[in-house]
Design an enzyme around this catalytic site. Structure first.
Site, PDB file in Angstrom:
ATOM      1  N   LYS A  11       8.523 -17.009 -10.271  1.00 31.51           N
ATOM      2  CA  LYS A  11       7.738 -15.911 -10.833  1.00 31.51           C
ATOM      3  C   LYS A  11       6.517 -16.459 -11.579  1.00 31.51           C
ATOM      4  O   LYS A  11       6.652 -17.396 -12.383  1.00 31.51           O
ATOM      5  CB  LYS A  11       8.638 -15.115 -11.790  1.00 31.51           C
TER       6      LYS A  11
ATOM      7  N   ASN B 260       0.843  -1.193   0.000  1.00 30.94           N
ATOM      8  CA  ASN B 260       0.000   0.000   0.000  1.00 30.94           C
ATOM      9  C   ASN B 260       0.878   1.243   0.000  1.00 30.94           C
ATOM     10  O   ASN B 260       2.105   1.140   0.015  1.00 30.94           O
ATOM     11  CB  ASN B 260      -0.988  -0.024   1.175  1.00 30.94           C
TER      12      ASN B 260
END
Ligand code: PMT
Length: 400
Positions: free
Chosen positions: A287, A210
């Site tokens: 990934k 965030n």
């Protein structure tokens, strides 16, 4: 600087016949309720023993920068950070020269160079050494650095000569410290602050995070430290510097923040300003690849621990637990509900908006203080001003 119960004093004893007087000074400080730690230099240990110093301090006497044991248990940084005041008594001409020159080749000089605390110097030396232009130039420099001097006085010297350079008497040093002390409201109290975001990894390169910058939490940690509290700051990834004088621990995930907070307990005060991710994801070891068929990855979210609630319901619960509430609507109602649900004493509620008006990352914030008595609007001000006002509020509550 306060000289009162639970005042933390670091006494540095350097080499000189007057070192014996430092033992009486320790006794006076202890009798007044201070917590005294001592560093004995190599020269100092020729005149008094670590055993007598530690027996009077009722604390270990630190002597060696290179001692693994001392560095592991109480490094030179912590020795300085956990002191409210550093006193050098006796301060030899050599030690004065070293600190004026910024040397750091033993535990005493390293601690002093790394210190952000007020330093009081009590010199003791032969009168010719005291009057030597080199010593006087060092003293001028040290005064310019903001260090305070007590003495020396004039009189007969151990070497048989007479003049200026005798170390002040312990009772005079103590009286001087006492007279010049001013209350340090949170001295002796421990505080835990969380700040910044948490990052929850999805794979080795991506995360859920965030926009918290840590500005609000870090400002609170700095203000608490300025008021004399011994502060541990648990910070998520931020790009602002660690606050001066604050023991800062860097973490990434909510789980790491919880563990660091639990390890920091017990404390007297806890303030949770961090924007902790409510959810994390199962982390992929590799990934996540884009699929040829265009199918979107499915992220399995898991709920993160509620750190504030864990602290507020802990068996070592701090006396004062303060949370934040970041809301996009129904600010007062939602924040009041959080006060009860998270077992807090106080909540600072802020309305989070998007774009230019967002509180995340900005230097300003608009908060409402919510407690059992209702809500107070603190207006839109600088985050540092909110931190100072919160500390004033804490001072009122710890006095009760
Ligand atoms: O960092 P800045 O850019 O300066 O921005 C400051 C801020 C907006 C981040 C700060 O003022 C703020 O509001 N912090 C709390 C953000 C938040 O997560 O609020 P919340 O309403 O979701 O959580 C309520 C309280 O529980 C907070 O004290 C939070 O730290 C705590 N919490 C939340 C979730 C969780 N899993 N653990 C927690 O401890």
């Amino acid at each position: 600087m306060a000289l009162s119960k639970q005042q933390n004093i670091l006494l540095i004893i350097s080499g000189g016949i007057a070192a014996y007087k430092s033992l009486e000074l320790i006794r006076l400080l202890k009798k007044d309720g201070a917590n005294v730690r001592a560093i004995l230099t190599k020269g100092g240990s020729q005149f008094v023993t670590p055993l007598s110093v530690s027996a009077l301090c009722e604390n270990e006497c630190f002597t060696d920068l290179w001692s693994l044991k001392d560095e592991t248990e109480m490094g030179h940084i912590r020795l300085s950070r956990e002191a409210d005041l550093i006193i050098i008594a006796p301060a030899s001409a050599d030690l004065l020269a070293k600190i004026a020159g910024g040397h750091a080749d033993d535990l005493a000089t390293t601690t002093l160079l790394a210190s952000d605390k007020p330093v009081t110097i009590v010199p003791a030396m032969n009168h010719m050494m005291w009057n030597n232009p080199a010593t006087q130039a060092n003293i001028t420099k040290l005064r310019e650095y903001g260090h305070t001097f007590i003495g020396p006085t004039e009189g007969d010297m151990a070497c048989g000569e007479h003049g200026m350079g005798r170390m002040s008497e312990p009772q005079d040093i103590f009286d001087h410290l006492k007279k010049n002390s001013k209350p340090n409201p949170l001295s002796g109290l421990k505080a835990l602050v969380t700040s910044g975001p948490t990052y929850e990894p999805l794979d080795p390169v991506r995360f859920i995070g965030n926009r918290s910058s840590g500005k609000q939490g870090h400002a609170i940690a700095a203000a608490l430290s300025k008021a004399g509290a011994n502060v541990t700051l648990i910070s998520g990834p931020v790009s602002i510097p660690n606050p001066k004088g604050v023991h800062t621990i860097h973490i990434e995930t909510a789980a790491e923040m919880l563990e660091a907070c639990q390890n920091a307990l017990p404390t007297d005060i806890a303030i949770c300003a961090a924007a902790v991710a409510d959810w994390g994801a199962e982390t992929n070891a590799h990934k996540i690849k884009k699929r040829e068929d265009g199918a979107l990855p499915v992220l399995a979210l898991k709920e993160n621990p509620d750190i504030l609630r864990a602290i507020a319901t802990h068996k070592k619960r701090p006396n004062l637990v303060i949370g934040f509430a970041a809301e996009t609507e129904n600010l007062a109602a939602n924040a009041t509900a959080k006060l009860a649900k998270k077992n807090c004493d106080l909540v600072l509620a802020n309305l989070v908006q998007s774009g230019a008006e967002s509180v995340f990352g900005s230097d300003q914030n608009h908060v409402y203080l919510i407690d059992a008595n209702g809500s107070q609007d603190w207006g839109k001000v600088d985050k540092k001003a909110i931190a100072a006002r919160l500390v004033a509020e804490i001072e009122k509550r710890v006095e009760k």
